[in-house]
Write a protein that holds these residues in place. Structure first.
Motif, PDB file in Angstrom:
ATOM      1  N   UNK A 376      46.269   3.073  21.074  1.00 33.82           N
ATOM      2  CA  UNK A 376      46.726   4.034  22.122  1.00 33.82           C
ATOM      3  C   UNK A 376      46.374   5.544  21.550  1.00 33.82           C
ATOM      4  N   UNK A 377      46.418   5.724  20.480  1.00 30.62           N
ATOM      5  CA  UNK A 377      45.910   7.140  19.914  1.00 30.62           C
ATOM      6  C   UNK A 377      44.504   7.140  20.391  1.00 30.62           C
ATOM      7  N   UNK A 378      43.602   6.232  20.084  1.00 30.75           N
ATOM      8  CA  UNK A 378      42.116   6.539  20.390  1.00 30.75           C
ATOM      9  C   UNK A 378      41.865   6.393  21.773  1.00 30.75           C
ATOM     10  N   UNK A 379      42.519   5.716  22.502  1.00 33.70           N
ATOM     11  CA  UNK A 379      42.234   5.922  24.213  1.00 33.70           C
ATOM     12  C   UNK A 379      42.676   7.090  24.686  1.00 33.70           C
ATOM     13  N   UNK A 380      43.866   7.798  24.098  1.00 35.52           N
ATOM     14  CA  UNK A 380      44.354   8.912  24.672  1.00 35.52           C
ATOM     15  C   UNK A 380      43.374  10.231  24.361  1.00 35.52           C
ATOM     16  N   UNK A 381      42.733   9.962  22.838  1.00 34.87           N
ATOM     17  CA  UNK A 381      41.929  11.094  22.492  1.00 34.87           C
ATOM     18  C   UNK A 381      40.657  11.003  23.533  1.00 34.87           C
ATOM     19  N   UNK A 382      40.099   9.788  23.699  1.00 37.48           N
ATOM     20  CA  UNK A 382      39.150   9.729  24.541  1.00 37.48           C
ATOM     21  C   UNK A 382      39.200  10.170  25.946  1.00 37.48           C
ATOM     22  N   UNK A 383      40.149   9.858  26.718  1.00 42.20           N
ATOM     23  CA  UNK A 383      40.566  10.372  27.919  1.00 42.20           C
ATOM     24  C   UNK A 383      40.728  12.007  27.718  1.00 42.20           C
ATOM     25  N   UNK A 384      41.343  12.565  27.006  1.00 42.32           N
ATOM     26  CA  UNK A 384      41.369  13.846  26.619  1.00 42.32           C
ATOM     27  C   UNK A 384      40.402  14.520  26.732  1.00 42.32           C
ATOM     28  N   UNK A 385      39.630  14.234  25.532  1.00 46.08           N
ATOM     29  CA  UNK A 385      38.194  14.981  25.354  1.00 46.08           C
ATOM     30  C   UNK A 385      37.220  14.766  26.282  1.00 46.08           C
ATOM     31  N   UNK A 386      37.070  13.537  27.130  1.00 46.63           N
ATOM     32  CA  UNK A 386      36.154  13.325  28.064  1.00 46.63           C
ATOM     33  C   UNK A 386      36.477  14.316  29.266  1.00 46.63           C
ATOM     34  N   UNK A 387      37.786  14.256  29.540  1.00 49.78           N
ATOM     35  CA  UNK A 387      38.171  15.332  30.763  1.00 49.78           C
ATOM     36  C   UNK A 387      37.894  16.836  30.374  1.00 49.78           C
ATOM     37  N   UNK A 388      38.129  17.144  29.152  1.00 48.92           N
ATOM     38  CA  UNK A 388      37.957  18.450  28.789  1.00 48.92           C
ATOM     39  C   UNK A 388      36.560  18.929  28.904  1.00 48.92           C
ATOM     40  N   UNK A 389      35.597  17.910  28.349  1.00 50.56           N
ATOM     41  CA  UNK A 389      34.255  18.123  28.368  1.00 50.56           C
ATOM     42  C   UNK A 389      33.730  18.377  29.792  1.00 50.56           C
ATOM     43  N   UNK A 390      33.898  17.324  30.667  1.00 50.87           N
ATOM     44  CA  UNK A 390      33.666  17.397  32.075  1.00 50.87           C
ATOM     45  C   UNK A 390      34.052  18.669  32.633  1.00 50.87           C
ATOM     46  N   UNK A 391      35.279  19.289  32.605  1.00 49.92           N
ATOM     47  CA  UNK A 391      35.566  20.334  33.138  1.00 49.92           C
ATOM     48  C   UNK A 391      35.029  21.565  32.580  1.00 49.92           C
ATOM     49  N   UNK A 392      34.709  21.503  31.263  1.00 46.80           N
ATOM     50  CA  UNK A 392      34.128  22.632  30.688  1.00 46.80           C
ATOM     51  C   UNK A 392      34.991  23.688  30.000  1.00 46.80           C
ATOM     52  N   UNK A 393      36.201  23.320  30.140  1.00 48.17           N
ATOM     53  CA  UNK A 393      37.294  24.010  29.307  1.00 48.17           C
ATOM     54  C   UNK A 393      38.783  23.312  29.395  1.00 48.17           C
ATOM     55  N   UNK A 394      39.606  23.734  28.674  1.00 46.29           N
ATOM     56  CA  UNK A 394      40.887  23.047  28.554  1.00 46.29           C
ATOM     57  C   UNK A 394      41.588  23.189  29.822  1.00 46.29           C
ATOM     58  N   UNK A 395      41.482  24.392  30.750  1.00 45.15           N
ATOM     59  CA  UNK A 395      41.996  24.498  31.933  1.00 45.15           C
ATOM     60  C   UNK A 395      41.217  24.777  33.003  1.00 45.15           C
ATOM     61  N   UNK A 396      40.744  23.372  33.323  1.00 41.42           N
ATOM     62  CA  UNK A 396      39.746  23.579  34.539  1.00 41.42           C
ATOM     63  C   UNK A 396      40.006  22.189  35.346  1.00 41.42           C
ATOM     64  N   UNK A 397      38.766  21.746  36.323  1.00 39.12           N
ATOM     65  CA  UNK A 397      38.781  20.541  37.133  1.00 39.12           C
ATOM     66  C   UNK A 397      39.235  21.142  38.568  1.00 39.12           C
ATOM     67  N   UNK A 398      38.665  20.083  39.537  1.00 40.07           N
ATOM     68  CA  UNK A 398      38.888  20.431  40.736  1.00 40.07           C
ATOM     69  C   UNK A 398      39.982  20.225  41.307  1.00 40.07           C
ATOM     70  N   UNK A 399      40.871  19.337  40.745  1.00 36.70           N
ATOM     71  CA  UNK A 399      42.362  18.855  41.012  1.00 36.70           C
ATOM     72  C   UNK A 399      43.031  18.943  40.063  1.00 36.70           C
ATOM     73  N   UNK A 400      43.296  20.127  39.709  1.00 41.53           N
ATOM     74  CA  UNK A 400      44.323  20.522  38.265  1.00 41.53           C
ATOM     75  C   UNK A 400      45.534  20.162  38.605  1.00 41.53           C
ATOM     76  N   UNK A 401      46.348  19.797  37.729  1.00 42.25           N
ATOM     77  CA  UNK A 401      47.725  19.708  37.848  1.00 42.25           C
ATOM     78  C   UNK A 401      48.349  21.165  37.194  1.00 42.25           C
ATOM     79  N   UNK A 402      49.393  21.711  37.665  1.00 43.79           N
ATOM     80  CA  UNK A 402      50.081  23.021  36.967  1.00 43.79           C
ATOM     81  C   UNK A 402      51.245  22.738  36.151  1.00 43.79           C
ATOM     82  N   UNK A 403      50.889  22.791  34.995  1.00 41.95           N
ATOM     83  CA  UNK A 403      52.118  22.536  34.182  1.00 41.95           C
ATOM     84  C   UNK A 403      53.183  23.750  34.042  1.00 41.95           C
TER      85      UNK A 403
END
Length: 569
Positions: A376-403
């Motif tokens: 679970x740790x490994x899968x979670x880390x892969x998902x988060x890192x992949x999304x951050x790399x695709x967005x180019x930052x920790x706070x990006x993405x075309x369909x971002x959630x607003x925390x």
């Protein structure tokens, strides 16, 4: 989910002397009967005071009663007197039976000193009580309103089922002959120097003379042949007065099977419950996603946010479930259906299941929960890192959630997510550049799923009861140390709850109430785990600590202050 087994006497030892502990019961009556302390062999001759007195009184009555007369005609006065004596005797007998019921239910000395013959006698008393209740129900069914008759019929059917279970239990609870079993031990397996009665089996104190993988099947076969029925054995260590000794505990296999059957969740009702909790968890994930949408979002925006979040959670849960099942199958351990834990705060709080068979060794107790949490740790880390790399930052993405800052308010368990995506405002209340004023901090849905997956996995790694972390602690440090860790962690969650964290309160209550207690010990508790598994335990503990440890650089300056958030949301 939580578990819940029939209290066989051998499952009620203290931590130093109690290798096994049971968690559910066939019926609450049999629980009371079978909770007894370890006793020497000659102690079985002692029976409860109540039953002994009852039998002695009955024998005295039989001796004192006059023999049947051969005279056909007797005076009328004698017939009347004999009738009154018979009636009085029946009343006395009924009173004594009722008193015996009170004794074995309430008298602690009775339960403490009760031997195996008393267990059978007490079961017989319980059967009589049930029979009397059934008779009363039959009389009440003859009259009264239809609702009352329907209720009486339901109660009567339940009592009939209970009576059948007591019949089976009476057949099952027959003590093993320890004198016969003692001859099975020797220099080629396990050399026993002492023995004591423990439940319907016994504990043989001695030491191993061959590798444990050779001793277990050989000794189990010899003991089963000597006992005339199948038995289960556990090889473990017990500590008394700082002296550690090896012991072999023997119990009838039929009792163990009965206990495992009583807690079995692989039933139609269990699968239905797993499906219902799964649907509820998907609902809470959807609700949580809606909370983080930007103002004025359309339905298409909602779908574009929810689908990645769903996909992320399903990926984490699916990979960890497959890893867990494969590891359990490798050790021959049966698992119950997996139950998702819904949460309106994080969407899901993890997966729970029970062991439905005995664990072969401590390696199985360690490897199965490690397989779930590490994957679970490994899968979670892969998902988060992949999304951050695709967005180019920790706070990006075309369909971002607003925390929103309320998500982190007074929540040390979620400070890891806040640490990664950044706070909303500084200590002066100024909105930081990475946030949207009045909305929150943007983050990719897939990355958010990965971050939450790490937090949820860390929650399940807390060393409490039968959480994955509790199981790992029991395998690494033993039952006594694991119990202390469980108590200390529960106190820390209580501190977090008092500081205002609803998540700390909810998770602490859930873990304590539904996942409290200890796992049944493995059959081999002697073979050490090895340094590599201790290293894995340290890595997981550090990851859990870093994920859940509160950080001070978040939306709130302290856990007692409100969050800095400007806007009407």
């Amino acid at each position: 989910m939580a578990s819940a087994i029939l209290h066989s006497p051998f499952l009620s030892l203290s931590s130093s002397r109690n290798p096994l502990k049971q968690r559910c019961s066939l019926t609450s009556k049999v629980q009371s009967l079978t909770q007894q302390k370890s006793q020497p062999l000659h102690f079985r001759k002692r029976t409860s005071t109540a039953i002994c007195c009852s039998l002695q009184d009955q024998q005295q009555e039989e001796k004192s009663s006059p023999p049947p007369s051969s005279v056909a005609v007797a005076p009328e006065e004698e017939e009347t007197s004999s009738h009154h004596e018979l009636k009085s005797s029946e009343l006395d007998k009924a009173r004594k039976e009722q008193q015996q019921e009170v004794d074995w239910k309430e008298d602690e000395e009775f339960k403490k000193f009760m031997g195996n013959p008393s267990i059978e006698a007490a079961m017989e008393l319980e059967k009589k009580r049930i029979y009397r209740k059934i008779k009363e129900m039959e009389r009440e069914t003859d009259g009264g309103n239809p609702v009352q008759r329907l209720w009486n019929n339901l109660v009567r059917n339940r009592l009939e089922d209970e009576k059948e279970r007591l019949e089976k239990a009476k057949e099952t609870f027959k003590a093993l002959d320890l004198n016969k079993l003692k001859s099975c031990f020797g220099f080629d397996t396990f050399f026993a120097v002492d023995v004591r009665r423990f439940g319907d089996g016994g504990i043989f104190i001695g030491n191993l003379r061959k590798p444990i993988e050779e001793v277990l099947p050989k000794l189990e076969k010899k003991l089963s042949e000597a006992a005339g029925r199948e038995v289960e054995i556990w090889l473990m260590e017990e500590t008394n007065d700082d002296i550690t000794k090896q012991v072999c505990m023997v119990q009838p296999k039929a009792e163990i099977d009965l206990q495992l059957e009583a807690t079995k969740l692989s039933t139609p009702l269990g699968y239905a419950g797993a499906v219902a909790l799964g649907v509820a968890t998907f609902g809470t994930i959807a609700l949580m996603s809606g909370f983080f949408l930007k103002p004025g979002a359309s339905f298409d925006d909602y779908i574009s946010d929810v689908v990645p979040l769903f996909g992320g959670f399903l990926s984490i849960l699916g990979v960890s479930e497959i890893a867990t099942r494969l590891t359990a199958d490798h050790y021959g351990v049966k698992l119950s259906p997996s139950f998702l834990v819904p949460s309106n705060w994080t969407g899901c709080l993890g997966v729970m299941n029970n062991y439905e068979s005995l664990l072969p060794n401590k390696k199985a107790l360690f490897d199965i929960p490690v397989a779930r949490t590490a994957s679970a740790y490994l899968t979670s880390l892969i998902l988060a890192v992949s999304a951050f790399i695709a967005d180019g930052s920790f706070n990006g993405g075309d369909n971002a959630l607003f925390i929103r800052p309320q998500f982190f308010y007074n929540n040390p368990l979620l400070s890891f997510v806040q640490l990664v995506i950044g706070p909303y405002a500084d200590e002066l209340g100024n909105v930081l550049p990475n946030a949207v004023e009045g909305v929150g901090v943007p983050v990719d849905p897939l990355a958010f799923a990965g971050l939450l997956g790490m937090v949820v996995t860390s929650l399940n790694l807390l060393p409490i009861g039968r959480l994955e972390g509790g199981r790992i602690a029991q395998a690494l440090f033993g039952r006594s140390t694991a119990a202390l860790l469980s108590f200390g962690t529960s106190l820390l969650l209580a501190v977090g709850a008092l500081s205002g964290s609803v998540l700390c309160l909810a998770w602490g209550l859930f873990a304590t109430v539904f996942r409290g207690g200890e796992e049944i010990p493995a059959k081999d508790e002697i073979t050490p785990l090895g340094n590599d598994r201790y290293a894995w335990g340290i890595i997981l503990a550090i990851t859990c600590f870093l994920t859940l440890f509160p950080n001070g650089g978040g939306t709130f300056s302290s856990f007692l202050d409100p969050p800095f958030f400007r806007g009407g949301l």
